[in-house]
Scaffold this motif. Structure first.
Motif, PDB file in Angstrom:
ATOM      1  N   THR A  47      39.684  48.804  62.892  1.00 58.77           N
ATOM      2  CA  THR A  47      39.659  48.117  61.604  1.00 58.77           C
ATOM      3  C   THR A  47      38.597  48.745  60.716  1.00 58.77           C
ATOM      4  OG1 THR A  47      38.016  46.489  62.304  1.00 58.77           O
ATOM      5  CG2 THR A  47      40.350  45.940  62.685  1.00 58.77           C
ATOM      6  N   ASP A  48      38.754  48.531  59.415  1.00 55.02           N
ATOM      7  CA  ASP A  48      37.761  49.038  58.467  1.00 55.02           C
ATOM      8  C   ASP A  48      36.395  48.415  58.730  1.00 55.02           C
ATOM      9  OD1 ASP A  48      39.627  50.643  57.220  1.00 55.02           O
ATOM     10  OD2 ASP A  48      40.077  49.174  55.656  1.00 55.02           O
ATOM     11  N   GLU A  49      36.378  47.155  59.117  1.00 54.92           N
ATOM     12  CA  GLU A  49      35.121  46.477  59.400  1.00 54.92           C
ATOM     13  C   GLU A  49      34.414  47.114  60.591  1.00 54.92           C
ATOM     14  OE1 GLU A  49      38.065  44.721  59.153  1.00 54.92           O
ATOM     15  OE2 GLU A  49      37.732  43.963  57.115  1.00 54.92           O
ATOM     16  N   GLU A 104      32.965  50.514  59.436  1.00 54.18           N
ATOM     17  CA  GLU A 104      31.757  50.331  58.626  1.00 54.18           C
ATOM     18  C   GLU A 104      30.575  49.927  59.492  1.00 54.18           C
ATOM     19  OE1 GLU A 104      32.480  47.682  55.335  1.00 54.18           O
ATOM     20  OE2 GLU A 104      34.281  48.784  54.767  1.00 54.18           O
ATOM     21  N   GLY A 105      30.804  49.024  60.440  1.00 52.89           N
ATOM     22  CA  GLY A 105      29.737  48.600  61.341  1.00 52.89           C
ATOM     23  C   GLY A 105      29.249  49.737  62.225  1.00 52.89           C
ATOM     24  N   ALA A 106      30.185  50.559  62.687  1.00 53.40           N
ATOM     25  CA  ALA A 106      29.821  51.693  63.530  1.00 53.40           C
ATOM     26  C   ALA A 106      28.975  52.696  62.751  1.00 53.40           C
ATOM     27  CB  ALA A 106      31.085  52.364  64.069  1.00 53.40           C
ATOM     28  N   THR A 127      33.105  61.832  61.633  1.00 52.97           N
ATOM     29  CA  THR A 127      34.072  61.823  60.534  1.00 52.97           C
ATOM     30  C   THR A 127      33.908  60.567  59.691  1.00 52.97           C
ATOM     31  OG1 THR A 127      35.659  63.099  61.834  1.00 52.97           O
ATOM     32  CG2 THR A 127      36.539  61.857  59.968  1.00 52.97           C
ATOM     33  N   TRP A 128      33.754  59.418  60.338  1.00 55.34           N
ATOM     34  CA  TRP A 128      33.558  58.176  59.598  1.00 55.34           C
ATOM     35  C   TRP A 128      32.286  58.228  58.768  1.00 55.34           C
ATOM     36  CZ3 TRP A 128      34.546  54.331  64.218  1.00 55.34           C
ATOM     37  CH2 TRP A 128      35.901  54.362  64.559  1.00 55.34           C
ATOM     38  N   ILE A 129      31.221  58.765  59.344  1.00 51.23           N
ATOM     39  CA  ILE A 129      29.949  58.865  58.625  1.00 51.23           C
ATOM     40  C   ILE A 129      30.121  59.749  57.396  1.00 51.23           C
ATOM     41  CG2 ILE A 129      27.591  59.746  58.749  1.00 51.23           C
ATOM     42  CD1 ILE A 129      27.627  58.859  61.747  1.00 51.23           C
ATOM     43  N   ASN A 130      30.791  60.884  57.560  1.00 50.43           N
ATOM     44  CA  ASN A 130      31.014  61.780  56.431  1.00 50.43           C
ATOM     45  C   ASN A 130      31.832  61.104  55.335  1.00 50.43           C
ATOM     46  OD1 ASN A 130      29.580  63.825  57.663  1.00 50.43           O
ATOM     47  ND2 ASN A 130      31.398  64.823  58.489  1.00 50.43           N
ATOM     48  N   LYS A 131      32.853  60.368  55.713  1.00 49.21           N
ATOM     49  CA  LYS A 131      33.677  59.664  54.725  1.00 49.21           C
ATOM     50  C   LYS A 131      32.867  58.567  54.034  1.00 49.21           C
ATOM     51  CE  LYS A 131      38.192  60.452  56.755  1.00 49.21           C
ATOM     52  NZ  LYS A 131      39.364  59.841  57.391  1.00 49.21           N
ATOM     53  N   PHE A 132      32.076  57.857  54.814  1.00 51.07           N
ATOM     54  CA  PHE A 132      31.277  56.761  54.271  1.00 51.07           C
ATOM     55  C   PHE A 132      30.283  57.262  53.232  1.00 51.07           C
ATOM     56  CE2 PHE A 132      27.558  53.915  54.459  1.00 51.07           C
ATOM     57  CZ  PHE A 132      28.172  52.709  54.178  1.00 51.07           C
TER      58      PHE A 132
END
Length: 86
Positions: A10-12, A15-17, A44-49
């Motif tokens: 999930t998006d949540e 974001e939490g990760a 990848t999530w960190i880069n997108k965030f």
């Protein structure tokens, strides 16, 4: 031949990760292991965030990962605040 199971998050959760990985004092790889997420996925999530441009987009990105620098600066800031308050 067996197929790999694709995890859906999930998006949540993402974001939490990202928040955990950035704000904690531990390496991103350790955060990923604790969350049960592949370390590359978490990167990848960190880069997108943080809105970093994808490789080859024409924008120059410093080789130093910005989130690692952010973690270091937050630790240093916390240490300095503690020293100041003592």
């Amino acid at each position: 031949m067996t197929q790999k199971k694709t995890n859906s998050y999930t998006d949540e959760f993402r974001e939490g990760a990202v928040k955990l990985a950035i704000e904690s004092n531990q390496p991103v790889a350790q955060s990923a292991r604790e969350l049960g997420v592949n370390v590359n996925t978490l990167h990848t999530w960190i880069n997108k965030f943080h809105g970093e441009p994808p490789p080859g987009s024409g924008k120059q990105v410093n080789d130093v990962h910005l989130y690692e620098e952010l973690k270091q600066l937050r630790r240093e800031n916390a240490r300095l605040k503690e020293e100041r308050d003592c």
